[in-house]
Design a protein around this motif. Structure first.
Motif, mmCIF file in Angstrom:
data_model
loop_
_atom_site.group_PDB
_atom_site.id
_atom_site.type_symbol
_atom_site.label_atom_id
_atom_site.label_comp_id
_atom_site.label_asym_id
_atom_site.label_seq_id
_atom_site.Cartn_x
_atom_site.Cartn_y
_atom_site.Cartn_z
ATOM 1 N N PHE A 24 -2.163 -6.164 3.639
ATOM 2 C CA PHE A 24 -1.009 -5.597 2.955
ATOM 3 C C PHE A 24 0.263 -5.955 3.720
ATOM 4 N N LEU A 25 1.202 -6.526 3.022
ATOM 5 C CA LEU A 25 2.465 -6.885 3.653
ATOM 6 C C LEU A 25 3.185 -5.636 4.138
ATOM 7 N N LEU A 51 -0.052 -8.490 -11.874
ATOM 8 C CA LEU A 51 0.269 -7.261 -11.145
ATOM 9 C C LEU A 51 -0.909 -6.302 -11.297
ATOM 10 N N LEU A 52 -1.615 -6.049 -10.197
ATOM 11 C CA LEU A 52 -2.804 -5.200 -10.228
ATOM 12 C C LEU A 52 -2.514 -3.890 -9.512
ATOM 13 N N LEU A 53 -2.652 -2.783 -10.220
ATOM 14 C CA LEU A 53 -2.547 -1.462 -9.621
ATOM 15 C C LEU A 53 -3.954 -0.996 -9.248
ATOM 16 N N ALA A 54 -4.209 -0.907 -7.953
ATOM 17 C CA ALA A 54 -5.487 -0.404 -7.442
ATOM 18 C C ALA A 54 -5.281 1.063 -7.095
ATOM 19 N N ASP A 55 -5.566 1.934 -8.053
ATOM 20 C CA ASP A 55 -5.243 3.350 -7.909
ATOM 21 C C ASP A 55 -6.294 4.067 -7.079
ATOM 22 N N GLU A 56 -5.831 4.785 -6.047
ATOM 23 C CA GLU A 56 -6.706 5.532 -5.135
ATOM 24 C C GLU A 56 -7.775 4.624 -4.536
ATOM 25 N N ILE A 57 -7.312 3.573 -3.877
ATOM 26 C CA ILE A 57 -8.209 2.545 -3.356
ATOM 27 C C ILE A 57 -9.179 3.100 -2.325
ATOM 28 N N ASN A 58 -8.802 4.169 -1.621
ATOM 29 C CA ASN A 58 -9.712 4.699 -0.606
ATOM 30 C C ASN A 58 -10.670 5.746 -1.158
ATOM 31 N N ARG A 59 -10.808 5.790 -2.487
ATOM 32 C CA ARG A 59 -11.846 6.625 -3.102
ATOM 33 C C ARG A 59 -13.134 5.835 -3.343
ATOM 34 N N LEU A 100 0.848 -1.184 0.000
ATOM 35 C CA LEU A 100 0.000 0.000 0.000
ATOM 36 C C LEU A 100 0.885 1.235 0.000
ATOM 37 N N LEU A 101 0.712 2.093 -1.006
ATOM 38 C CA LEU A 101 1.449 3.350 -1.102
ATOM 39 C C LEU A 101 0.524 4.497 -0.717
ATOM 40 N N ILE A 142 -0.805 -3.766 -5.804
ATOM 41 C CA ILE A 142 -0.179 -2.533 -5.329
ATOM 42 C C ILE A 142 -1.266 -1.474 -5.343
ATOM 43 N N ALA A 143 -1.607 -0.977 -4.162
ATOM 44 C CA ALA A 143 -2.671 0.013 -4.041
ATOM 45 C C ALA A 143 -2.078 1.358 -3.660
ATOM 46 N N THR A 144 -2.654 2.410 -4.206
ATOM 47 C CA THR A 144 -2.287 3.760 -3.786
ATOM 48 C C THR A 144 -3.478 4.383 -3.086
ATOM 49 N N GLN A 145 -3.173 5.284 -2.153
ATOM 50 C CA GLN A 145 -4.257 5.997 -1.495
ATOM 51 C C GLN A 145 -3.776 7.370 -1.072
ATOM 52 N N ASN A 146 -4.727 8.304 -1.016
ATOM 53 C CA ASN A 146 -4.453 9.619 -0.466
ATOM 54 C C ASN A 146 -4.583 9.554 1.046
ATOM 55 N N PRO A 147 -3.918 10.455 1.763
ATOM 56 C CA PRO A 147 -4.082 10.460 3.230
ATOM 57 C C PRO A 147 -5.552 10.516 3.610
ATOM 58 N N ILE A 148 -5.908 9.844 4.695
ATOM 59 C CA ILE A 148 -7.313 9.640 5.044
ATOM 60 C C ILE A 148 -8.029 10.942 5.379
ATOM 61 N N GLU A 149 -7.275 11.998 5.719
ATOM 62 C CA GLU A 149 -7.968 13.236 6.047
ATOM 63 C C GLU A 149 -8.398 14.002 4.801
#
Length: 327
Positions: A179-180, A115-123, A55-56, A157-164
């Motif tokens: 996530f490892l 290889l799966l890129l889950a872009d902005e997973i917390n959207r 998780l990035l 590999i997931a990316t996310q913006n800060p939760i705030e």
């Protein structure tokens, strides 16, 4: 705070195995597109070698997606990207049954890749986030009651913006634990940012990664994992890992500490880091190098500690300074 952040090694010496040399070359290929972000690159490579997911997290514009795309370009693997949005449905990930010619046929979703890129997973809402749980944990998905295996190797590999940030849905603890590693992607330093500007002024196109050549594929990944499994972890190092994990559970600021899964994650990633450093044994420094990335997302702070400005990074850093290091 003490700096335990890893620096990615380049195993290219004559004594390195072919698999080590391949991953040393992979790091060089990624650097053709990405300036700085060594910690994030290290985490992605270690996660891939360890058979886990990464998780990035970082603010927009810090090259999270570019970094993953550069990794994908340097690997001879099937890869797909999914842009997570508020209206994304679980079937959009896993696939669905389509009625045609009098019968139902399964149409695989993008999760059926290596290889799966889950872009902005917390959207995207929790229901769709949860669609990845079975895939990440068991490398399979169940559609209409029938389990379907995913390819090997398989990595999310997931990316996310800060939760705030506005419009985000925090990942639940159960999914975070899948996530490892969790890597925080920082803003670059001045020199790195200046080099980014220079490259763009010279005509660099982030959408064109044709200069990156595949350096490793499934065969090299399998060979690397076999070699990593043989990296020796002395019983004293194993005990050190357990003591670190247990210390998080008794920290005053912590509501929920690291689980046993976190201990095994730290073990696996320390072995991978030692292998990248061309050693057949793990050291306490290998454990320290991976501790922040492997453990911070598995800790939940007490509300009052968060109000006081405490962070999970500070908790892990404190634990690393307090737990005796084996000699």
């Amino acid at each position: 705070m003490t700096d335990h952040r890893p620096r990615l090694a380049l195993p290219t010496t004559e004594g390195a195995s072919p698999a080590q040399q391949a991953f040393g070359a992979l790091a060089g290929e990624i650097r053709k597109a990405v300036i700085g972000q060594e910690e994030a690159m290290a985490g992605l490579v270690v996660g891939l070698l360890s058979g886990g997911h990464v998780l990035l997290e970082g603010v927009p514009g810090t090259a999270k997606t570019l970094l993953v795309r550069a990794l994908a370009a340097g690997l001879d693997l099937d890869e797909k990207r999914v842009q997570f949005t508020p209206d994304l449905m679980p079937g959009d990930l896993t696939g669905s049954l389509i009625y045609r010619s009098g019968e139902f046929d399964f149409r695989p979703g993008p999760v059926f890749t290596q290889l799966l890129l889950a872009d902005e997973i917390n959207r995207t809402p929790p229901k769709t986030q949860a669609a990845l749980l079975e895939a990440m944990a068991e490398h399979r998905v169940t559609v209409d009651g029938e389990p379907r295996d995913l390819p090997d190797p398989f990595m999310v590999i997931a990316t996310q913006n800060p939760i705030e940030y506005e419009g985000t849905y925090p990942l639940p603890e159960a999914q975070l634990d899948r996530f490892l590693l969790k890597i925080t992607v920082p803003l670059p330093g001045r020199d790195a940012e200046l080099e980014v500007v220079r490259r763009h002024a010279a005509g660099f196109d982030p959408n064109d990664l044709g200069a990156i050549n595949p350096a490793a594929g499934a065969a090299e990944i399998i060979a690397a994992r076999r070699e990593i499994a043989r990296v020796e972890v002395h019983p004293a190092i194993q005990a050190y890992i357990v003591d670190l994990v247990r210390a998080t559970r008794s920290a005053p600021a912590v509501e929920i500490g690291v689980s046993p899964r976190g201990a095994t994650a730290l073990l696996r990633t320390a072995q991978s880091w030692a292998w990248l450093s061309e050693r057949a044994y793990a050291t306490p420094d290998d454990v320290k190098a991976m501790a922040l990335a492997a453990l911070t997302h598995r800790v939940r702070l007490r509300p009052e500690a968060e109000l006081d400005g405490m962070s999970t990074e500070r908790v892990i850093d404190h634990v690393l300074t307090q737990v005796p290091v084996p000699r």
